[in-house]
Design a protein around this motif. Structure first.
Motif, short mmCIF file in Angstrom:
data_model
loop_
_atom_site.label_atom_id
_atom_site.label_comp_id
_atom_site.label_asym_id
_atom_site.label_seq_id
_atom_site.Cartn_x
_atom_site.Cartn_y
_atom_site.Cartn_z
N PHE A 74 -6.51 8.40 4.07
CA PHE A 74 -6.87 6.97 3.92
C PHE A 74 -8.34 6.82 4.26
N ARG A 76 -12.21 4.15 4.10
CA ARG A 76 -12.94 2.88 3.99
C ARG A 76 -14.39 3.19 3.64
N GLN A 89 -11.45 -0.75 11.80
CA GLN A 89 -10.52 -0.86 10.69
C GLN A 89 -9.77 0.45 10.46
N ASP A 93 -5.82 1.11 10.38
CA ASP A 93 -5.16 1.82 9.26
C ASP A 93 -4.33 2.99 9.77
N GLU A 94 -4.86 3.71 10.75
CA GLU A 94 -4.13 4.85 11.30
C GLU A 94 -2.81 4.40 11.91
N GLU A 161 -0.16 -3.34 2.68
CA GLU A 161 -0.77 -3.63 3.98
C GLU A 161 -2.29 -3.56 3.94
N VAL A 163 -4.05 -0.73 3.16
CA VAL A 163 -4.55 0.61 3.43
C VAL A 163 -4.95 1.29 2.12
N PHE A 165 -4.95 4.29 0.52
CA PHE A 165 -4.22 5.52 0.78
C PHE A 165 -4.23 6.40 -0.47
#
Length: 254
Positions: A74, A76, A89, A93-94, A161, A163, A165
């Protein structure tokens, strides 16, 4: 006096010539014996080779993978001024990814999440604001092959959500390969002997004991595949596989 010396010299010369003839005869005799020995040895080896038969046998068995490895990540993309917010963030996400995996029945001990890796994005415009890619990788390794396969196909709730991914292809393995290789070896030798017997029958002979055997490479293939290689292969794309072993055997003929 002169005549006596002449006779003496003549006798000595005759003795020398006689000795040379004897030595030459001995040498020729030795060479003849060596030549016969070499020829006899060659004929013996040739006869031995004529009484053996080399055959390649094979054996295969279908298996189901008992281990799955799933790699994903994942990420950003963050501007320089927002790096602190970007790391926050990524942490959020994790937690979402970890919760998603555990909520779908993945044991925590089977999950490995890497630290954040940061790389600057390249831009042709030197005046453009700098941006960085923040990325974390996840590796899931489990013996529950079907469960992990289904989870990897259904990521909608995680994407919803927010994410970002990305999932790689799943890799499937079989942990019992070393033991299976040994058991298939004996079957491959039996197959080689059966083939040798068919060949020997055409010449009126029968197959005796095995003289030597050498195992070939192991092929782990998708079911009904013929994509074998000289250096072996290991298919990780499919759950159902076929393990094939070859052996080159040398048999005595009777």
């Amino acid at each position: 006096m002169v005549e006596y010396n002449y006779l003496t010299l003549t006798t000595k010369n005759m003795d020398k010539n006689f000795n040379k003839i004897i030595y030459t005869g001995i040498i020729l005799g030795i060479c003849f014996i060596i030549g016969i020995s070499i020829n006899a040895g060659f004929n013996y080896r040739a006869k031995q080779l004529d009484n053996t038969l080399s055959v390649t046998g094979s054996a295969k068995q279908q298996i189901a993978s008992d281990t799955v490895k799933w790699r994903s990540s994942f990420s950003r993309t963050i501007a320089t001024a927002e790096l602190n917010a970007g790391y926050s963030q990524m942490k959020a996400d994790e937690e979402l990814v970890s919760s998603f995996l555990k909520g779908n029945g993945i044991d925590e001990k089977d999950i490995i999440i890497s630290p954040v890796a940061m790389n600057q994005n390249f831009k042709y415009d030197s005046n453009a604001p700098k941006e960085y890619d923040l990325r974390q990788t996840i590796e899931v390794q489990s013996n529950d092959v079907n469960k992990v396969t289904e989870i990897a196909k259904n990521l909608q709730s995680l994407i919803q959500e927010g994410v970002i991914f990305s999932s790689d292809s799943l890799e499937y393995y079989y942990s019992g390969l070393p033991e299976m290789r040994v058991s298939l070896l004996s079957d491959a030798i039996k197959d080689a002997k059966a083939r040798a017997q068919k060949i020997a029958e055409s010449s009126g002979k029968s197959v005796g004991n095995i003289k030597s055997a050498s195992m070939g490479v192991v092929q782990v293939l998708p079911v009904n595949s013929v994509e074998i290689t000289d250096y072996g292969s290991y298919d990780t794309r499919t759950i159902e596989k076929e393990v094939m072993v070859t052996v080159k055997a040398l048999f005595f003929l009777e």
